[in-house]
Design an enzyme around this catalytic site. Structure first.
Site, PDB file in Angstrom:
ATOM      1  CB  SER A 271      -2.752  -5.915   4.046  1.00  0.00           C
ATOM      2  OG  SER A 271      -2.465  -4.636   4.168  1.00  0.00           O
TER       3      SER A 271
ATOM      4  CG  ASP B 155      -4.183   2.935   2.969  1.00  0.00           C
ATOM      5  OD1 ASP B 155      -5.122   2.027   3.175  1.00  0.00           O
ATOM      6  OD2 ASP B 155      -3.242   2.948   3.472  1.00  0.00           O
ATOM      7  CD  GLU B 156      -7.839   2.684   4.973  1.00  0.00           C
ATOM      8  OE1 GLU B 156      -7.064   2.444   4.344  1.00  0.00           O
ATOM      9  OE2 GLU B 156      -7.916   3.149   6.375  1.00  0.00           O
TER      10      GLU B 156
ATOM     11  CE  LYS C 298      -1.440  -1.678  10.740  1.00  0.00           C
ATOM     12  NZ  LYS C 298      -0.831  -0.293  10.009  1.00  0.00           N
TER      13      LYS C 298
ATOM     14  CE  LYS D 194      -5.617  -2.113   0.074  1.00  0.00           C
ATOM     15  NZ  LYS D 194      -5.592  -0.765   0.993  1.00  0.00           N
TER      16      LYS D 194
ATOM     17  CB  THR E  23      -0.843  -0.046   1.260  1.00  0.00           C
ATOM     18  OG1 THR E  23      -1.659  -1.213   1.261  1.00  0.00           O
ATOM     19  CG2 THR E  23      -2.022   1.216   1.214  1.00  0.00           C
TER      20      THR E  23
ATOM     21  CG  HIS F  96      -9.400  -1.236   2.482  1.00  0.00           C
ATOM     22  ND1 HIS F  96      -7.844  -1.307   2.460  1.00  0.00           N
ATOM     23  CD2 HIS F  96      -9.293  -1.237   3.948  1.00  0.00           C
ATOM     24  CE1 HIS F  96      -7.345  -0.992   3.560  1.00  0.00           C
ATOM     25  NE2 HIS F  96      -8.571  -0.890   4.611  1.00  0.00           N
TER      26      HIS F  96
ATOM     27  CE  LYS G 213       0.551   1.923   4.393  1.00  0.00           C
ATOM     28  NZ  LYS G 213      -0.738   1.758   5.154  1.00  0.00           N
TER      29      LYS G 213
ATOM     30  CE  LYS H 214      -4.361   4.366   6.278  1.00  0.00           C
ATOM     31  NZ  LYS H 214      -4.725   3.642   7.259  1.00  0.00           N
TER      32      LYS H 214
END
Lengths: 304, 489, 145
Positions: free
Chosen positions: B383, B208-209, B338, B206, B178, B298, B180, B182
């Site tokens: 992810s 991000d959402e 995480k 990707k 993703t 997502h 970054k 974000k």
């Protein structure tokens, strides 16, 4: 991970001081295979002896290798010579098993072929056909029956030569991947080897399969009868004993195979006899299992 | 609740429909002898009844409120085949180790639901009932969707195998990252990250959402720069590459506009957020099938209702609904990263997304046998806080059909983004190679990585940077059933 | 800055040092163990969407041993190895897969010019891209010389 050439060369390899031949033999289960062979095949003492010798050689070879003694990749290709029905295919099956148990082939299967499986009908047909067979046999044993038919000197353009060349190449370059056994009549194999010295030089073990004696053939026949849940009457047994020497003198005699054929025909006649009976509404277990003298006497062997 | 009649058993006929208030279980919503039909939708709820409410009455109440009932008897029920339309609670079990909780099994006739509509299905199953006073808390744990109803849904527009064939990538997990940070990158800077990561060896990057069309980067700008990056990377590597272009917007019309532009630019994949709502997801899924587009989802927002054990819904139900609604990718947990994810629970999610049928497996949280009726497979995405030092664990827990997304683990590499991508790819390839060679890669993972790092400096530096990072927190959503060994007698 | 050593990285193991024959055999052994049919394909056009490489032989469905596949790999290398890519593929016919299960490069041409990118500008800043293999600028048989 698999062998990485770099790793092999790292450091000096330490060799063990001793090798447990007894233990290795026990682990390999070769004894069990030899016993199975004893049960399956009557007689053939010299053949069985040769198999034992080869197994011993391969075991010692393994022991030497483990101590770092120069041996060179062993050649394992063989020729089995003898008349039809003398147990060549059965022994080849067991040989594949032994080679697998001793770690000389990876899969231990047997692929049995004749000329027709290897040689094509037109240009460009033979190489893929031969390669297909070799691919199937890889990791196991390729058994070529009546191998001399591959070579037809009378025909200059015979495609058999192409198959021979491919086979020779694989027998030489991929000894770790494939063991080839050539089989057939002794005299014709001899001629074949004379005109194809490449084969002879690549073959390490020649095993000759002798014809069975009358007595051995009788034992084989009785084993077959037994295995198929039939019983010979004392008269029938006498007739069979008489049958064997007569059959041996006739053309196309094929040892154990002739015994099987004779019994197959006797079974056929027994069935017909039972069917022709008037009281066929209540056959007994005894009726169904018994082979009478007449079932054998009707054979052409007894015709004048 | 008051029980004016004092009846214990189900009432029938005139007594049943006399005006007034009845217990749910006497109204026919509790039928312990009911055998669900093959065509019934079955839902499993975790119920925490209010003090004083019996478990079977609570279950009946949930069945009633999620199907035909209201708080009082209505005579208009008698104008319908009410016995059919009434949902039936047929089984209530105590939840192991949770004294005030019960599992209630409720069967719904298929005719209660509109074909091919997740919105309609969910309006019943997770509608009013979740605010219902008789239960203190309520959680939808699992559903059995009958094959007949499943057949009305399209399912994933592409599916795992066709996706692999389009990408020409087989026999290994796919790799993604993703972009970054974000938020805040301009289109031009954003595309740089995409180019570096894809050229370095990742298969996908990707959005991000929450990257849609903000003042710092409007959507067209992002699409144009990202596709420049994708095509450049593709030419540099001779591989098909993709960037999940997030088409999420304020209206469905705007989403279509963005999706069309992505198609026009030759993107192989677009992306949406779960917060779109089920109807919009089904709409864009149909568009994706029609336009040969892989559809990435997502799961933004799911943790608001899926994480706590006593209320909301389990994520495996979202997995089921999304496989039906039709998405090709869905974030489904990492085990080692995480974000929340007990290993067995995550396996339950992955099986739900990938298997043609799943057997009953309470230890994975799968309460029903589910046949998937030829619906395509949906690729799980791992992810969040995973890195190359965990490659052996990721391959072991998550298998081959998964997209491993190393965002920080690519972009945060000390030697730069390309180096980070290459390090991830080398780690992955060496692990797959070892697995295929029959090596006990789970036990020997660190050795395998160390060996591969000898001919790949970026991998060595990556291992040096992240080798000790792990996220060991207790999971909140854990299985209620643990596999037990029967003692030998 | 760090850069990839290769410009064609298709397949499962393109980022590792070239596989040795023993390593190739180990992968094939895995494929056979899994019940996959193994095939050998070659091409001189590495375009990412060049789906249909030439089939060197029929997929090997009944092969018991990796040496059989190696035989074909080596034959293919003899004929095409100098200037073609060769890959080994494994096909899984299990329901719900019925597709390629493994794919990896086992031979590369001596010189790999890779691919170029051509751009066509369109309205509204849009650009259409064409990825093309430099090799295909020449007719078949004359590429990679």
């Amino acid at each position: 991970m698999t062998a990485n050439p770099e790793e092999k060369s790292e450091g000096v390899q330490a060799f063990p001081d001793s090798f447990d031949l007894e233990g290795e033999f026990a682990r390999s289960n070769v004894q069990a295979v030899l016993e199975k062979l004893d049960r399956e095949l009557v007689g053939l003492a010299p053949v069985k002896q040769r198999i034992r010798e080869i197994a011993a050689l391969l075991l010692v070879d393994k022991a030497r290798r483990s101590m770092g003694l120069e041996t060179g990749a062993p050649t394992l290709h063989m020729s089995f010579t003898g008349n039809p029905g003398t147990g060549k295919t059965t022994v080849a099956l067991r040989m594949a098993e032994i080679l697998k148990n001793l770690g000389y082939v990876r899969q231990g299967h047997l692929v049995s072929v004749t000329r027709d499986d290897l040689v094509g009908q037109y240009i460009g047909h033979t190489a893929p056909k031969t390669r297909e067979v070799i691919k199937k046999a890889m990791g196991g044993v390729l058994f070529i029956d009546e191998a001399y038919y591959l070579y037809k000197p009378e025909n200059e353009r015979d495609y058999g030569q192409e198959a021979i060349e491919i086979l020779l190449q694989v027998m030489e370059n991929q000894r770790d991947d494939l063991v080839v056994i050539l089989a057939g009549y002794a005299n014709r194999m001899e001629v074949f080897f004379q005109s194809n010295p490449g084969f002879r030089s690549r073959i390490a073990h020649h095993i000759d399969f002798p014809d069975y004696s009358e007595k051995e053939l009788m034992s084989i026949a009785k084993l077959m009868v037994d295995a198929q849940h039939y019983v010979l009457t004392p008269e029938a047994e006498k007739v069979l004993r008489d049958y064997i020497p007569r059959r041996m003198k006739m053309p196309h005699f094929a040892n154990a195979r002739s015994m099987r054929n004779a019994l197959d025909r006797a079974k056929l006649r027994q069935a017909n006899r039972l069917f022709g009976r008037k009281d066929r509404t209540n056959l007994t277990r005894h009726d169904l299992t018994t082979i009478e003298a007449e079932d054998l006497l009707a054979s052409r062997v007894f015709q004048p | 609740m008051a029980t004016p009649t004092g009846a214990k058993k189900e009432l029938k006929g005139a007594d049943r429909y006399k005006a007034g208030v009845l217990e749910y279980k006497v109204m026919g919503y509790w039928q312990p002898d009911y055998v669900p039909k093959d065509t019934d939708v079955i839902a499993l709820f975790r119920i925490t009844p209010q003090p004083g409410v019996e478990a079977d009455e609570a279950a009946a109440a949930v069945a009633g409120e999620s199907s035909t009932a209201t708080w009082t008897v209505v005579w208009t029920d008698r104008l319908t085949a009410a016995d059919l339309y009434r949902a039936k609670a047929y089984r209530v079990d105590k939840v192991p180790n949770s004294p005030d909780q019960y599992f209630a099994y409720i069967a719904y006739d298929m005719d209660l639901f509109e074909p091919d509509s997740i919105a309609n299905l969910t309006a019943s199953i997770i509608g009013n009932v979740f605010g219902f006073k008789a239960v203190k808390a309520l959680r939808l744990e699992d559903m059995r969707i009958p094959v007949a109803y499943l057949k009305t849904f399209q399912g994933p527009p592409t599916g795992v195998m066709v996706e692999r064939e389009r990408l020409d990538k087989y026999g290994r997990p796919l790799l993604g990252a993703t972009t970054k940070p974000k938020l805040g990158l301009s289109g031009r800077n954003y595309g740089r990250v995409v180019y570096e990561a894809l050229k370095g060896g990742l298969d996908f990057t990707k959005d991000d959402e929450n990257i849609n069309s903000q003042p710092f980067m409007h959507w067209r700008d992002r699409f144009l720069y990202c596709m420049e990056a994708v095509n450049r990377a593709s030419a540099a590597t001779a591989e098909v590459k993709g960037h999940y272009l997030n088409v999420t917007a304020g209206t469905v019309e705007q989403m279509y506009e963005r999706a069309e532009f992505a198609k026009e630019l030759g993107s192989v994949i677009i992306m949406i957020d779960l917060v779109l709502g089920y109807t919009a997801i089904q709409s864009i899924s149909k568009w994706a099938r029609k336009n040969d587009m892989i559809l990435h989802l997502h799961r933004a927002g799911n943790s608001t209702y899926s994480r706590q054990k006593n209320h909301g819904m389990n994520f495996r139900v979202i997995c089921k609904w999304m496989r039906m609604a039709g998405v090709d990718h869905i974030h489904a947990g990492t085990v080692v990263g995480k974000l929340e994810g007990d290993p067995l629970m995550v396996k339950g999610f992955y099986d739900t997304l990938l298997q043609p049928h799943t057997p009953v497996a309470p230890e994975l949280g799968l309460f029903f046998k589910q046949e998937w009726a030829s619906l395509g497979k949906c690729m799980p995405v791992a992810s969040g806080g995973i890195h190359l030092g965990q490659m052996h664990q990721l391959l072991h827990y998550l298998g081959e059909d998964v997209i491993l997304q190393f965002g920080g683990g690519t972009i945060g590499h000390p030697d730069g983004i390309q180096a980070g991508a290459e390090a991830n790819r080398v780690a992955l390839e060496s692990m797959v190679q070892a697995r295929n060679e029959g090596v006990d890669y789970l036990a020997k993972g660190p050795e395998i990585l160390a060996k591969a790092a000898k001919s790949c400096k970026p991998l060595q530096h990556g291992l040096d940077t992240w080798k000790n990072i792990s996220f060991n927190y207790e999971s909140t959503d854990t299985p209620d059933f643990t596999p037990q060994v029967t003692p030998a007698r | 800055m760090h850069e990839n050593p290769r410009n064609m990285t298709q397949g499962q193991f393109s980022f590792l040092p070239p596989l040795t024959d023993d390593q190739i055999k180990a992968q094939i052994a895995y494929a056979i163990k899994m019940g996959f049919a193994v095939s050998v394909e070659y091409t001189d056009d590495p375009h990412p969407r060049n789906t249909y490489w030439e089939m060197w032989c029929q997929p090997m469905f009944d092969t018991k041993d990796p040496a059989a596949v190696m035989l074909e790999v080596n034959e293919c290398r003899k004929v095409w190895g100098a200037n073609h890519y060769i890959k080994v593929q494994a096909f899984d016919n299990a329901r719900w897969r019925e597709s390629v299960a493994m794919s990896f490069i086992v031979n590369r041409p001596k010189h790999e010019p890779g691919l170029g990118l051509a751009r066509t500008e369109g309205p509204g800043r849009s650009i259409h891209y064409r990825v093309h293999s430099y090799a295909t600028d020449k007719p078949r048989g004359e590429r990679y010389k």
